[in-house]
Motif scaffolding. Structure first.
Motif, mmCIF file in Angstrom:
data_model
loop_
_atom_site.group_PDB
_atom_site.id
_atom_site.type_symbol
_atom_site.label_atom_id
_atom_site.label_comp_id
_atom_site.label_asym_id
_atom_site.label_seq_id
_atom_site.Cartn_x
_atom_site.Cartn_y
_atom_site.Cartn_z
ATOM 1 N N HIS A 31 0.798 -1.226 0.000
ATOM 2 C CA HIS A 31 0.000 0.000 0.000
ATOM 3 C C HIS A 31 0.826 1.269 0.000
ATOM 4 N N SER A 32 2.131 1.178 -0.242
ATOM 5 C CA SER A 32 2.892 2.422 -0.355
ATOM 6 C C SER A 32 2.479 3.094 -1.661
ATOM 7 N N LYS A 33 2.807 4.345 -1.769
ATOM 8 C CA LYS A 33 2.405 5.091 -2.958
ATOM 9 C C LYS A 33 2.944 4.418 -4.225
ATOM 10 N N ALA A 34 4.221 4.032 -4.170
ATOM 11 C CA ALA A 34 4.833 3.411 -5.347
ATOM 12 C C ALA A 34 4.149 2.082 -5.662
ATOM 13 N N ASP A 35 3.857 1.324 -4.618
ATOM 14 C CA ASP A 35 3.220 0.033 -4.825
ATOM 15 C C ASP A 35 1.857 0.165 -5.477
ATOM 16 N N ARG A 36 1.112 1.150 -5.036
ATOM 17 C CA ARG A 36 -0.238 1.302 -5.594
ATOM 18 C C ARG A 36 -0.170 1.837 -7.011
ATOM 19 N N PHE A 37 0.828 2.673 -7.249
ATOM 20 C CA PHE A 37 0.978 3.315 -8.552
ATOM 21 C C PHE A 37 1.161 2.292 -9.680
ATOM 22 N N VAL A 38 2.038 1.300 -9.456
ATOM 23 C CA VAL A 38 2.396 0.402 -10.556
ATOM 24 C C VAL A 38 1.271 -0.564 -10.936
ATOM 25 N N TYR A 39 0.255 -0.675 -10.095
ATOM 26 C CA TYR A 39 -0.863 -1.517 -10.519
ATOM 27 C C TYR A 39 -1.819 -0.763 -11.446
ATOM 28 N N PRO A 50 -4.312 4.246 -9.774
ATOM 29 C CA PRO A 50 -3.509 3.467 -8.839
ATOM 30 C C PRO A 50 -4.436 2.599 -7.996
ATOM 31 N N MET B 34 7.433 -0.430 1.554
ATOM 32 C CA MET B 34 6.926 0.137 2.798
ATOM 33 C C MET B 34 5.649 0.945 2.659
ATOM 34 N N LEU B 102 8.152 3.336 -12.274
ATOM 35 C CA LEU B 102 8.387 4.295 -11.189
ATOM 36 C C LEU B 102 9.444 5.322 -11.607
#
Ligand SMILES: Cc1cc2nc3c(=O)[nH]c(=O)nc-3n(C[C@H](O)[C@H](O)[C@H](O)COP(=O)(O)OP(=O)(O)OC[C@H]3O[C@@H](n4cnc5c(N)ncnc54)[C@H](O)[C@@H]3O)c2cc1C
Ligand code: SF4
Ligand code: SF4
Lengths: 482, 483
Positions: A31-39, A50, B34, B102
């Motif tokens: 649920h980090s910003k980067a994690d949500r972004f790539v989906y 995202p 994280m 990213l």
């Protein structure tokens, strides 16, 4: 100049994260910003939102609990395999939970007696093939999408994936005997099964190809077939597209069913040659790769007949591979095409449409025209036996307006296919890419009939929302309330 | 917002600060990406991939690298199955495709560098994705640019900088460190400390201690090559310049000695130019661009002064870095040409020895040996067959192919310090294959991999020797292990 657009997806509330973690475990919620972004992407040219959060379940029970949690939160959800879909099918169209199935990648059972395997949806297509080959079962799982090294069986089921060998053996739906599905309400059901000819409705057929809009597939019973005793590969070169297409019709009309029948146009051949040095003669304007398989005995005769048909249609050269290495070399010409194209252009778009087999060369000619009018380059590959064309359009996404031009060209291509009596997809599915084009193929009553089936399973449109059907149908639904 | 606020700043050079930085670098990161709840997401919803250049970018190196790239990511996903971090987590942000997305987003200002830092940090930099990519996306160059941007304008601070800059350039310090650690391991001190669990008082130190591979006996190599073989004494000796490096020089003296032996047996006269030093790869991987450039210039000058024979390297990581000096200094008009010419001269020792037929060694080495591809040979330099050919030249040596031989072993520079959990999982997978292969030795041509595999073997209690391929070749030439 693109201004930054503020996005109103808010960070997921800690409470939601905690509930998700309670189901799948701490490390399996992203649920980090980067994690949500790539989906927000898949292999299509579209960008979804995202993800609100991403959960990686490890079992059917966890999937069902996730779905029930989503329902209780009023949250939509989407299943995702490897994200190689080209139609945007796995993209979040709203603030939703992505259920990523990559962890559910176990091969549960091989049942050679019944010629079946039982797998979880995250198993990669090629991994299943390698597993079967290594164990020496003498059986294989046949469907072979070009993405087989990475795409998952779950995603293949979702999109009813095809491949080069689907001419003779059929697409994914022909290889699925049964499924376990978590329905949009969270109930777990089994459809189909190991025994053939089961009574009742054919729900297996209904779920395969529904692009994750009717539920999440959590277990798959797939057919495996004995490896053919012999395989013979031929490469036939023709002066132009027309003669190759006539040869294709001739082969099919003669009652020969090749395992694969692939066509390359002149531009593809030039590119492939540059990349892997096949050595196509200049006189050749198109190439056909013909693979025949079966019991050794009859095969020589069929090879001879294919040769005759090609010669009768002006083939300038016909090679028959005498060794497996020679066959690989012929196949390289086809397999290298995507990479050869991808390498010379910053980005690439893969189009997909179908026309009646006997109009293939006309369709390719018109595809070249459509692209030329837009100032676009195109090379053409086709699963010729199915009349399934795959124009590859190179473009530069960093040039403003280029991508839009490509999308427009693709839309014109689809309209052309329908006008020629074909359909809007050979194998890549609808997703968000072709949802508006559905109206080209179906009238209102037909679409309504399909939509009412979707709503019977998923009245609130929470399961992979706003896909497949024209957007207006969902808007209407929202106005009237579920 | 002025750019200053977007970039992590170098917070001073005091040693106290430096130690703090180092501790931070060594702190195990949460290996799964994280949580981040402070900032509003600013992403466009409609476009995929890179927007046209707008001149200003909060990530200037990334922006430049993207603008220079001839291919862009199609998101086809063909790199997913070869990426260790994706395979082990199943998380898209831990995949090459995710990292590229990213990096696009950061270059475009859709995400902040601090948002993408954990995903870039978790990347091994093994470049398996680059080998697998049908589109030819230059992942390595982009990753490097991304790391430089993430580290900020002045690069890593404090002790990290001190380590990368001063210590790696100090042969005396490195030798002292190698000898001290060797003594620590062999004198019983290590056993004692482990037994008493004294190190539990200092958890960071304890973790580093546990991750310490068994070191080889310190050996000096200069002047230890033995008599010239008859073949090269009889004329026709070809000059070759030898790159001795920093860690290799201090710790793997025996590998250096064997490299020179193998070269001389194949008709080369190795010369070790003065003035050379650390190649700068570790600095660059930590985002310390200026430092890396400094080191590159120094090496270029040192080797130019020694004439134009090939520059021979026996460390995959150093070779890859030096072959990329041309790119590293491409923005520096005074050095670009010199750097390109230098890079073109760099060869791995396995490339050099297989240029012509390897001179057949006379002594048999009857061992079952697996070859493990260093990422920086296989993926960064596309050198796969040559090291295997060295091993195949050894009489009675049985070469075994490992499954996933070109998978990263998890060493990846300082990675095993910053991401111990992921490094351990990657190593575990490698050691499973090695244990199943039933070999007596594993050969691999990179210091980081030699360390990492030795650590893996020790942890498992496997009696397997971890060697550089040239060590087996030299043994076959001389019939003796020592000079
Ligand atoms: C280079 C390239 C070549 C390709 N070649 C072919 C080809 O030859 N033939 C072909 O047919 N396709 C091809 N494709 C398209 C794509 O690979 C296939 O559609 C594939 O089946 C998608 O699988 P995936 O695991 O990536 O699924 P995803 O892209 O992750 O998902 C696809 C769809 O299935 C749904 N889904 C995923 N998992 C589940 C599940 N467990 N339960 C329910 N729904 C689910 C998703 O919601 C989505 O709608 C190609 C793609 C690329 C990039
Ligand atoms: S293989 Fe290359 S183009 Fe495909 S997703 Fe990976 S980096 Fe992008
Ligand atoms: S460099 Fe290695 S770890 Fe990093 S993305 Fe590529 S394959 Fe994965």
């Amino acid at each position: 100049m693109t201004a930054l657009q503020p996005d109103n997806t808010s960070d997921p509330p800690a409470r939601l994260i905690a509930r998700l973690e309670a189901i799948v475990g701490r490390g399996n919620v992203l649920h980090s910003k980067a994690d949500r972004f790539v989906y927000g992407y898949d292999a299509s040219v579209f960008r979804g939102r995202p993800a609100k959060a991403v959960a990686l379940p490890g079992s059917t029970g966890e999937v069902a609990e996730l779905v029930r949690l989503a329902n209780s939160e009023g949250l939509a959800f989407v299943a995702r395999g490897a994200g190689t879909g080209i139609n945007g099918g796995a993209l979040p169209q709203e603030d939703l939970l992505v259920i990523e199935l990559s962890r559910m990648n176990r091969i549960l059972e091989v049942d050679p007696d019944n010629r079946l395997v039982v797998v979880e949806p995250g198993v990669v297509n090629q991994d299943l093939k390698l597993f079967l080959a290594k164990r020496g079962f003498g059986f294989s799982y046949v469907p072979d999408p070009g993405s087989q090294v990475v795409s998952t069986i779950g995603g293949n089921v979702g999109n009813n994936a095809g491949g080069m060998h689907c001419l003779k053996y059929g697409v994914t739906s022909n290889h699925i005997a049964g499924l376990e599905v978590v329905l949009p309400g969270g109930e777990i059901i089994e459809v189909g099964g190991k025994t053939p000819d089961r009574p009742g409705m054919d729900l297996t057929g209904f779920f395969v190809g529904s692009e994750g809009t009717l539920g999440i597939v959590t277990r798959i019973i797939a057919r495996i077939l004995p490896l053919p005793e012999a395989v013979l590969t031929q490469l036939a070169l023709f002066p132009d597209l027309d003669s190759a297409a006539r040869a294709v019709s001739g082969i099919m009309a003669a009652g020969i069913l090749p395992a694969a029948l692939e066509l390359l146009d002149r531009r593809s051949m030039t590119l492939v040659d540059r990349a892997v040095h096949i050595g196509f003669p200049d006189a050749a304007g198109s190439a056909l790769i013909i693979e025949l398989d079966g019991v050794r005995e009859g095969l020589e005769i069929e090879v001879g007949r294919v040769r005759e048909i090609c010669t009768a249609n002006d083939a300038v050269e016909i090679q028959t591979a005498e060794t497996p290495e020679a066959a690989d070399r012929i196949w390289l010409a086809r397999r290298a095409a995507y990479g050869a194209m991808a390498r010379i252009s910053p980005t690439i778009y893969i189009a997909d449409g179908c026309v009646p087999r006997n109009r293939l060369s006309e369709a390719i000619g018109r595809a070249i025209e459509i692209c030329a009018r837009k100032g676009l380059e195109v090379i053409n590959l086709a699963h010729a036996g199915d009349g399934n064309l795959h124009p590859l359009i190179p473009y530069d996404q960093t040039i403003p307006g280029e991508k839009e031009k490509v999308i427009e060209a693709a839309r014109e291509l689809l309209a052309m296919c329908v006008e020629m009596g074909g359909t809007i997809t050979g194998e890549h599915g609808i997703g968000v890419e072709k949802q508006e084009e559905m109206t080209l193929l179906f009238n209102g009553r037909e679409l309504d009939a399909m939509f009412s089936l979707k709503l019977a399973f998923d009245p609130a449109d929470r399961c992979n929302p706003r896909k497949i059907f024209p957007v207006a149908m969902f808007d209407r639904l929202q106005l009237s309330g579920p | 917002m002025p750019r200053e606020f977007l970039l992590p700043r170098n917070r001073g050079q005091s040693l106290a600060m430096g130690v703090f930085e180092w501790a931070r670098l060594c702190r195990p990161m949460n290996d799964t990406p994280m949580n981040d709840t402070e900032k509003e997401m600013t992403a466009t919803l409609t476009d995929s991939g890179l927007a046209p250049s707008r001149g200003f970018s909060p990530a200037p190196h990334l922006r430049r690298a993207w603008d220079a790239a001839e291919s862009h990511c199609n998101r086809c996903g063909f790199c997913l199955p070869v990426c260790p971090t994706y395979r082990l987590t199943g998380a898209e942000s831990a995949s090459p495709r995710g990292r590229l997305d990213l990096m696009y987003a950061a270059a475009d200002g859709k995400l902040e560098l601090s948002d993408i830092a954990p995903a870039l940090g978790l990347c091994l930099g093994c470049l398996a994705c680059q080998s697998a990519c049908p589109s030819g996306v230059p992942f390595g160059e982009l990753l490097e640019a991304g790391r430089i941007d993430v580290a900020g304008e002045k690069g890593p601070a404090g002790f990290t900088r001190f380590l990368l800059g001063t210590l790696l350039d100090s042969p005396a310090f490195l030798k002292l460190a190698a000898r001290t650690l060797y003594f620590y391991q062999r004198s019983g001190l290590q056993k004692l400390l482990r037994l008493t669990q004294l190190l539990r008082l200092a958890p960071t130190l304890a973790r580093m201690e546990r991750g310490l591979p068994p070191l080889p006996r310190p050996a000096s190599w200069r002047g230890q090559i033995g008599p010239l073989p008859a073949a090269s004494r009889s004329g026709g000796a070809k000059p070759a310049l030898f790159f001795s490096g920093c860690v290799m020089d201090a710790v793997f003296g025996e590998v250096h000695r064997c490299t020179l032996v193998a070269m001389r047996h194949n008709g080369y006269t190795p010369v070790v130019p003065n003035g050379q030093g650390c190649c700068g790869a570790l600095a660059l991987h930590s985002g310390a661009e200026a430092l890396a450039k400094e080191k590159a210039r120094r090496n270029i000058a040192a080797f130019e002064a020694a004439g134009d024979p090939p520059v021979v390297v026996n460390s995959a990581g150093c070779g890859a870095a030096m072959k990329a000096y041309g790119g590293l200094l491409s923005g520096d008009s005074a050095w670009r040409g010199r750097a390109e010419r230098f890079s073109a001269r760099v060869v791995d020792v396995s490339e050099l020895l297989t240029r012509e037929t390897i001179r057949p060694p006379e002594h048999a080495v009857p061992m079952r040996v697996a070859y493990d591809d260093p990422c920086h040979l296989a993926h960064a330099q596309n050198i796969r067959d040559q090291p295997r050919m060295l091993l195949q030249a050894v009489p009675e040596l049985e070469l075994v192919e490992l499954p996933e031989a070109d998978w990263c072993c998890g060493s990846a520079g300082s990675y095993s310090l910053t991401h111990p959990k992921m490094a351990a999982r990657v190593l575990e997978r490698k050691m499973n294959h090695i244990a199943a292969a039933g070999v007596q030795a594993v050969a691999t041509g990179n210091p980081g991999c030699l360390f990492q595999l030795a650590l893996g073997a020790e942890q498992r209690g496997l009696a397997i020797r971890i060697v550089h391929p040239v060590q087996l070749l030299a043994l076959a030439y001389t019939g003796r292990e020592k000079a």
